[in-house]
Design an enzyme around this catalytic site. Structure first.
Site, PDB file in Angstrom:
ATOM      1  N   LYS A   1       0.847  -1.203   0.000  1.00  0.00           N
ATOM      2  CA  LYS A   1       0.000   0.000   0.000  1.00  0.00           C
ATOM      3  C   LYS A   1       0.878   1.246   0.000  1.00  0.00           C
ATOM      4  O   LYS A   1       2.103   1.147   0.176  1.00  0.00           O
ATOM      5  CB  LYS A   1      -0.923  -0.021   1.222  1.00  0.00           C
ATOM      6  CG  LYS A   1      -0.174   0.049   2.550  1.00  0.00           C
ATOM      7  CD  LYS A   1      -1.081  -0.254   3.745  1.00  0.00           C
ATOM      8  CE  LYS A   1      -0.272  -0.234   5.022  1.00  0.00           C
ATOM      9  NZ  LYS A   1      -1.022  -0.761   6.171  1.00  0.00           N
TER      10      LYS A   1
ATOM     11  N   TYR B   1      15.860  29.956   7.514  1.00  0.00           N
ATOM     12  CA  TYR B   1      14.734  30.711   8.063  1.00  0.00           C
ATOM     13  C   TYR B   1      14.797  30.802   9.591  1.00  0.00           C
ATOM     14  O   TYR B   1      15.173  29.842  10.261  1.00  0.00           O
ATOM     15  CB  TYR B   1      13.424  30.033   7.681  1.00  0.00           C
ATOM     16  CG  TYR B   1      13.028  30.254   6.242  1.00  0.00           C
ATOM     17  CD1 TYR B   1      12.723  31.538   5.779  1.00  0.00           C
ATOM     18  CD2 TYR B   1      12.962  29.192   5.361  1.00  0.00           C
ATOM     19  CE1 TYR B   1      12.354  31.737   4.461  1.00  0.00           C
ATOM     20  CE2 TYR B   1      12.586  29.390   4.029  1.00  0.00           C
ATOM     21  CZ  TYR B   1      12.292  30.661   3.593  1.00  0.00           C
ATOM     22  OH  TYR B   1      11.918  30.860   2.297  1.00  0.00           O
TER      23      TYR B   1
HETATM   24  C1  LIG Z   1      -0.148  -1.794   6.796  1.00  0.00           C
HETATM   25  C2  LIG Z   1      -0.667  -3.081   7.292  1.00  0.00           C
HETATM   26  C3  LIG Z   1       0.196  -4.167   7.553  1.00  0.00           C
HETATM   27  C4  LIG Z   1       1.695  -4.052   7.474  1.00  0.00           C
HETATM   28  O1  LIG Z   1       2.172  -3.436   8.638  1.00  0.00           O
HETATM   29  P1  LIG Z   1       3.740  -3.216   8.899  1.00  0.00           P
HETATM   30  O2  LIG Z   1       3.811  -2.667  10.262  1.00  0.00           O
HETATM   31  O3  LIG Z   1       4.203  -2.244   7.862  1.00  0.00           O
HETATM   32  O4  LIG Z   1       4.380  -4.553   8.741  1.00  0.00           O
HETATM   33  C5  LIG Z   1      -0.372  -5.375   7.907  1.00  0.00           C
HETATM   34  N1  LIG Z   1      -1.724  -5.505   8.042  1.00  0.00           N
HETATM   35  C6  LIG Z   1      -2.568  -4.471   7.839  1.00  0.00           C
HETATM   36  C7  LIG Z   1      -4.025  -4.668   8.025  1.00  0.00           C
HETATM   37  C8  LIG Z   1      -2.075  -3.228   7.473  1.00  0.00           C
HETATM   38  O5  LIG Z   1      -2.918  -2.213   7.286  1.00  0.00           O
END
Ligand SMILES: *Cc1c(COP(=O)(O)O)cnc(C)c1O
Length: 358
Positions: free
Chosen positions: A34, A251
């Site tokens: 994702k 800045y």
């Molecule tokens: C993002 C996500 C993961 C992966 O989590 P990590 O901490 O990056 O390993 C696993 N399960 C779900 C439901 C997620 O949303």
């Protein structure tokens, strides 16, 4: 062209996937890609992780993109479908859907689908984000079993404290109590849980951050888990300023020189995804040496102390994070986690990604 770029190493992605396999040899691996592959580029990430048994994405668009690039594995939509239209596409293209509430369940039930759908039935075991109430699980699962639009079921939950001393047992007990009478495949472990708790590996594991080489556990180095950074954020020096004692840079005169200094202006700023909260002293790697930022990060530029790197000049390469400065070090200095920094690079939509195959 502006010299800033993110270099993605597919060899690191492959290595990290192999590490997950070693840690959880009995489980199938659903690689989480994702957020544009945690900032690495969805397809770049999936290609490096092509040995995965499945991919988890957020949106239908990402799922279609993976299919169109020839990935034939299971593809799971982590928040499920947002409309009946999305359900019908998911059925056509053989995507798996998370189902986490009754609206989604009814949406799938009511449609006339060409192909039934494999669902991941999500149970809220204490994180209180998504999922069915454990006390309703039995009844709902019994009704689903009778409906023809559901091809098969995987039971799923997500942990809130897999990376903290509290651990996962408090949620795992709720999950097991709610589901013990059903013999469906199970999927519960994120990266922290994969590393910390063998008893959570089950049928599927869902690694995300560890595949990209950042640590899922604050304060623990990723190298301790045999994972390697997959992204290098690299730029160059575009200007040099010589400061006298008491001169400031950037800045707000946020930084004042305590002595004469040589300062590099580097082409990378918060509009690229580098954290504006990175304080003076955030590590940077130049000409084989670790040095650090000074002053406030600008939108397009930041400042680095090169007083002790006399060979650094205009066009000298700069590693902002990667193999020598770990993204987790920059994150920790900036009060955040590697996840956020990696995602921010592609979210900025102005850092070109260069992919190193092989
Ligand atoms: C993002 C996500 C993961 C992966 O989590 P990590 O901490 O990056 O390993 C696993 N399960 C779900 C439901 C997620 O949303």
């Amino acid at each position: 062209m502006r010299p800033l770029k993110a270099i993605i190493h597919q060899a690191s992605l492959r290595h990290n996937l192999a590490t997950v396999k070693k840690i959880a040899p009995q489980s199938k691996i659903m690689s989480v890609v994702k957020a544009n592959g945690y900032g690495h580029g969805l397809i770049n990430a999936a290609q490096g992780l092509s040995e995965s048994d499945g991919f988890a994405v957020l949106t239908l668009h990402e799922a279609i993109d993976l299919r169109e690039h020839g990935f034939e594995q299971d593809i799971l939509l982590l928040e499920g479908a947002f409309s009946a239209y999305e359900v019908s596409i998911a059925a056509k293209m053989n995507f798996n859907l998370v189902v986490h509430n009754l609206n989604q369940l009814h949406m799938i039930e009511k449609l006339k689908l060409d192909h039934p759908i494999h669902i991941h039935f999500k149970i809220n075991t204490g994180m209180n984000r998504l999922g069915f109430n454990p006390k309703d699980v039995k009844e709902i699962l019994h009704t689903i079993q009778k409906k023809s639009n559901f091809k098969s079921i995987t039971l799923m939950t997500h942990f809130a404290t897999a990376d903290e001393p509290k651990g996962v047992d408090w949620q795992l007990n709720v999950f097991n109590d709610a589901t013990h009478s059903f013999h469906y495949p199970r999927s519960v472990a994120n990266s922290a849980s994969i590393i910390n708790f063998k008893n959570t590996h089950m049928d599927w594991v869902r690694p995300g951050i560890m595949l990209y080489g950042a640590s899922p556990i604050v304060g623990q180095k990723s190298s301790a888990f045999n994972i390697k950074p997959a992204m290098e954020l690299k730029s160059e020096i575009i200007a040099i300023q010589n400061l006298f004692k008491d001169d400031s840079v950037g800045y707000g005169e946020n930084f004042k020189a305590k002595r004469d200094m040589r300062i590099a202006v580097v082409a990378c700023g918060y509009a690229d995804g580098y954290p504006r909260h990175a304080p003076t002293g955030t590590p940077v790697f130049i000409e084989g040496k670790k040095t650090s930022t000074v002053g406030r990060v600008s939108m397009d530029m930041l400042y680095v102390d090169i007083t002790n790197i006399p060979e650094a000049t205009i066009s000298t390469p700069v590693e902002l994070w990667g193999m020598h400065v770990h993204v987790d070090e920059v994150a920790e200095k900036s009060g955040t986690v590697g996840y956020e920094l990696l995602c921010a690079i592609s979210a900025s939509r102005r850092v070109p990604i260069e992919i190193i195959h092989g």
